[in-house]
Enzyme design. Structure first.
Site, PDB file in Angstrom:
ATOM      1  N   ARG A   1       0.702  -1.442  -0.025  1.00 37.91           N
ATOM      2  CA  ARG A   1       0.047  -0.046  -0.112  1.00 37.91           C
ATOM      3  C   ARG A   1       0.884   1.172   0.006  1.00 37.91           C
ATOM      4  O   ARG A   1       0.541   2.251  -0.446  1.00 37.91           O
ATOM      5  CB  ARG A   1      -1.060   0.100   1.146  1.00 37.91           C
ATOM      6  CG  ARG A   1      -1.934  -0.937   1.065  1.00 37.91           C
ATOM      7  CD  ARG A   1      -2.921  -0.944   2.169  1.00 37.91           C
ATOM      8  NE  ARG A   1      -4.290  -1.628   1.805  1.00 37.91           N
ATOM      9  CZ  ARG A   1      -5.194  -2.066   2.485  1.00 37.91           C
ATOM     10  NH1 ARG A   1      -5.229  -1.750   3.914  1.00 37.91           N
ATOM     11  NH2 ARG A   1      -6.441  -2.531   2.123  1.00 37.91           N
TER      12      ARG A   1
ATOM     13  N   LYS B   1     -19.075 -18.117   1.377  1.00 38.40           N
ATOM     14  CA  LYS B   1     -20.507 -17.938   1.485  1.00 38.40           C
ATOM     15  C   LYS B   1     -21.224 -17.532   0.193  1.00 38.40           C
ATOM     16  O   LYS B   1     -20.663 -16.420  -0.547  1.00 38.40           O
ATOM     17  CB  LYS B   1     -20.913 -17.440   2.756  1.00 38.40           C
ATOM     18  CG  LYS B   1     -20.517 -17.914   3.780  1.00 38.40           C
ATOM     19  CD  LYS B   1     -21.075 -17.143   5.122  1.00 38.40           C
ATOM     20  CE  LYS B   1     -20.901 -18.062   6.513  1.00 38.40           C
ATOM     21  NZ  LYS B   1     -21.305 -17.199   7.475  1.00 38.40           N
TER      22      LYS B   1
ATOM     23  N   GLY C   1     -10.220  -9.080  -1.118  1.00 40.20           N
ATOM     24  CA  GLY C   1      -9.568 -10.059   0.115  1.00 40.20           C
ATOM     25  C   GLY C   1      -8.799 -11.249  -0.094  1.00 40.20           C
ATOM     26  O   GLY C   1      -7.699 -11.344  -0.775  1.00 40.20           O
TER      27      GLY C   1
ATOM     28  N   GLY D   1     -12.537  -4.337   0.909  1.00 39.93           N
ATOM     29  CA  GLY D   1     -13.821  -3.953   1.137  1.00 39.93           C
ATOM     30  C   GLY D   1     -14.538  -3.071   0.001  1.00 39.93           C
ATOM     31  O   GLY D   1     -15.475  -3.253  -0.493  1.00 39.93           O
TER      32      GLY D   1
HETATM   33  P1  AMP Z   1     -14.563 -15.230   1.239  1.00 35.02           P
HETATM   34  O1  AMP Z   1     -13.904 -14.276   2.351  1.00 35.02           O
HETATM   35  O2  AMP Z   1     -16.033 -15.266   1.160  1.00 35.02           O
HETATM   36  O3  AMP Z   1     -13.902 -14.928  -0.215  1.00 35.02           O
HETATM   37  O4  AMP Z   1     -13.996 -16.403   1.450  1.00 35.02           O
HETATM   38  C1  AMP Z   1     -12.831 -16.976   1.670  1.00 35.02           C
HETATM   39  C2  AMP Z   1     -12.454 -18.292   2.316  1.00 35.02           C
HETATM   40  O5  AMP Z   1     -13.391 -19.262   1.891  1.00 35.02           O
HETATM   41  C3  AMP Z   1     -11.063 -18.814   2.517  1.00 35.02           C
HETATM   42  O6  AMP Z   1     -10.666 -18.630   3.889  1.00 35.02           O
HETATM   43  C4  AMP Z   1     -11.124 -20.160   2.102  1.00 35.02           C
HETATM   44  O7  AMP Z   1     -10.524 -20.972   3.166  1.00 35.02           O
HETATM   45  C5  AMP Z   1     -12.807 -20.428   2.321  1.00 35.02           C
HETATM   46  N1  AMP Z   1     -13.180 -21.580   1.367  1.00 35.02           N
HETATM   47  C6  AMP Z   1     -12.922 -21.713   0.263  1.00 35.02           C
HETATM   48  N2  AMP Z   1     -13.555 -22.944  -0.301  1.00 35.02           N
HETATM   49  C7  AMP Z   1     -13.964 -23.488   0.856  1.00 35.02           C
HETATM   50  C8  AMP Z   1     -14.579 -24.977   0.924  1.00 35.02           C
HETATM   51  N3  AMP Z   1     -14.826 -25.807   0.013  1.00 35.02           N
HETATM   52  N4  AMP Z   1     -15.089 -25.087   2.222  1.00 35.02           N
HETATM   53  C9  AMP Z   1     -14.940 -24.273   3.247  1.00 35.02           C
HETATM   54  N5  AMP Z   1     -14.332 -23.057   3.097  1.00 35.02           N
HETATM   55  C10 AMP Z   1     -13.743 -22.636   2.090  1.00 35.02           C
END
Ligand code: AMP
Length: 402
Positions: free
Chosen positions: A42, A204, A360, A383
Site C-alpha cells: 500500500r 458463502k 480479500g 472491502g
Molecule cells: P470469502 O472471504 O468469502 O472470499 O471466503 C474465503 C474463504 O473461503 C477462505 O478462507 C477459504 O478457506 C474459504 N473456502 C474456500 N473453499 C472452501 C470450502 N470448500 N469449504 C470451506 N471453506 C472454503
C-alpha cells in the site's frame, strides 16, 4: 458503476508548483512484533501520486489511519512507518505526533516544497470514523489541494476520506492509485472485450450475492467455486456430505442460475472435489464427484476434472475477474485448485486477456502463488473493491466528483 469517471480530475491535471497537497493515503499496513512493515504494497502504491506532486515543486502532507486504536495506543502510531515510507519514497519523511492542533499547524507551515510530512494516526480521534465535520474542517487547513489516494478506505464516509472534500470545492482530485483502481474495474465491467468470465469463490453465497447480481449483465461465463458452490449443488439435488452449505440460500442459488440462463450467461459449477474426513491439514482425502459426497466427508477444494473445465473456459476468455478462492487454499492440501486457477488466469493474461484480481482472499492467493506480476491488475482494497463490484457508489469517490 454509476460514477462518471470521465469527470475524474487526477493529480496529473494539476500543477502543484508552490502548493501543499493534503493527501489521504491508505497506509494501513501490517506490522510485526518489532513494528517493521511486513507488507508495504500500500505504501508503494501511493508513491506515483506523491512523487508527481514533489516533482512539480509542491509539498505533501500525508494522512492515514493504522489499525483500530481505541485509546491512542502507541502500537498504532504512524511513527512506526516513517522509516519504510522514507525508504520507499527516497525522501526523508517528517513526522508530527498529532493530526490536528497547534503542533500540526506549525509543522505544516514549516514544511518546504519538496518535503513530506506524515501526520499521526487519524483514528486517534473518534471524530475520524464518525465523519465529524468540525474535525474534517480542522484537517482541511493543512493543504491547498485535497488529494484522495486511499482506495482501501474509499467505501467509508469518514472525515478524511469523504467529508473533508466539502472544504475544497475547487481544489480536490483523485490520486493515481484511486484513479487506476476505478479504471481497472471499468475495464472489466464496462469496456470489456468478450468473452468476459467472472470467477466467484469463497466461503458463502450470502457475501457474494450482490456482486453476482450486479455483474450478470456484463459477463458471458460465471465460474462458481469454493464453499459457496455446495449451496448450488445441494439446491440442484446433489449429495454434499458435510460440506459447507447455507440451507436458507438454496432457493436464491436456483434463482441465480435461472437469471443467468435468461441473460445467456454460462454458469460453470465444479464437477468434482477433493473431499476430506475433517477440516484439517492432516485429514484423509480423496477425489469425489461433486454430487455424491459421502456423509462424514466435506469438499475442501475443486477436483482435477473441474480444474480442466475451468482452465478451458479461461483459455477462451478475453476479460477475467477473480474474486474468491475455489478451495481452502490456506491449507496446502486444499490449495491446488486455487493455484491452478491462478496459473490459468496468468496463462490467459500472457495470451492477451485482461485480468483483474480483487477482494480479500484471492489477492492473498495470487501473492501466495507468486502470480502477482502475471495478472493484469491486483486491487489494493478488499472491502472497497467488493463494494465497487457490487455496483455501489463509494463515498470517497462521490465526494471528489461533487
Ligand atoms: P470469502 O472471504 O468469502 O472470499 O471466503 C474465503 C474463504 O473461503 C477462505 O478462507 C477459504 O478457506 C474459504 N473456502 C474456500 N473453499 C472452501 C470450502 N470448500 N469449504 C470451506 N471453506 C472454503
Amino acid at each position: 458503476m454509476q460514477d462518471n469517471i470521465f469527470d475524474m480530475i487526477t493529480v496529473n491535471d494539476i500543477d502543484f508548483k508552490g502548493k501543499k497537497a493534503l493527501i489521504r493515503v491508505d497506509f494501513n499496513v501490517p506490522l510485526d512484533a518489532d513494528f517493521n512493515v511486513t507488507d508495504d504494497t500500500r505504501i508503494r502504491a501511493a508513491k506515483p501520486t506523491i512523487l508527481k506532486i514533489l516533482e512539480d515543486g509542491g509539498s505533501c502532507v500525508l494522512m492515514s489511519h493504522l489499525g483500530r486504536p481505541k485509546n491512542k495506543e502507541s502500537e498504532f502510531s504512524l511513527q512506526h512507518l516513517v522509516k519504510s515510507v522514507s525508504n520507499i519514497l527516497g525522501v526523508q519523511v517528517k513526522f508530527v505526533d498529532d493530526c490536528i492542533g497547534p503542533k500540526v499547524t506549525e509543522a505544516v507551515s514549516d514544511l518546504k516544497f519538496g518535503e513530506i510530512l506524515l501526520l499521526e494516526n487519524l483514528r486517534f480521534y473518534e471524530e475520524e470514523t464518525k465523519g465529524d465535520r468540525d474535525f474534517a474542517e480542522k484537517l482541511s487547513k493543512f493543504g491547498d489541494v485535497y488529494v484522495n489516494d486511499a482506495f482501501g478506505t474509499a467505501h467509508r464516509a469518514h472525515a478524511s476520506t469523504a467529508i473533508i472534500a466539502d472544504f475544497f470545492p475547487e481544489n480536490k482530485c483523485f490520486g493515481l492509485l484511486l484513479a487506476s483502481e476505478i479504471e481497472n474495474v471499468k475495464k472489466v465491467l464496462e469496456n470489456s472485450e468478450k468473452p468476459v468470465t467472472a470467477i466467484i469463490g469463497g466461503a458463502k453465497v450470502s457475501s457474494k450475492i450482490t456482486i453476482i447480481e450486479n455483474i450478470l449483465d456484463k459477463i458471458d461465463h460465471l465460474i462458481i467455486g469454493g464453499g459457496m458452490a455446495f449451496t448450488f449443488i445441494k439446491a440442484q439435488g446433489g449429495k454434499i456430505g458435510n460440506s459447507l452449505v447455507e440451507e436458507d440460500k438454496q432457493e436464491l442459488a436456483l434463482e441465480i442460475l435461472e437469471e443467468a440462463k435468461k441473460k445467456n450467461v454460462i454458469v460453470h459449477l465444479p464437477v468434482d472435489a477433493v473431499i476430506a474426513d475433517n477440516f484439517s491439514e492432516t485429514a484423509n482425502t480423496k477425489i469425489s464427484s461433486i454430487k455424491n459426497i459421502p456423509n462424514g466427508w466435506m469438499g475442501l477444494d475443486v477436483g482435477p476434472r473441474t480444474n480442466e473445465i475451468f482452465g478451458d473456459v479461461l483459455a477462451e476468455s478475453k476479460t477475467i475477474l477473480w474474486n474468491g478462492p475455489v478451495g481452502v487454499f490456506e491449507m496446502d492440501k486444499f490449495a491446488e485448485g486455487t493455484k491452478i486457477l491462478g496459473q490459468n488466469i496468468a496463462k490467459a493474461t500472457q495470451n492477451g486477456a485482461f485480468s483483474l484480481v480483487g477482494g480479500g482472499d484471492s489477492v492473498a492467493a495470487v501473492h501466495k502463488f507468486n502470480l502477482t506480476d502475471k495478472v493484469s491488475y491486483v486491487s489494493t482494497g478488499g472491502g472497497a473493491m467488493l463494494e465497487m463490484l457490487e455496483g455501489k457508489t463509494l463515498p470517497g469517490i462521490k465526494a471528489l466528483l461533487q
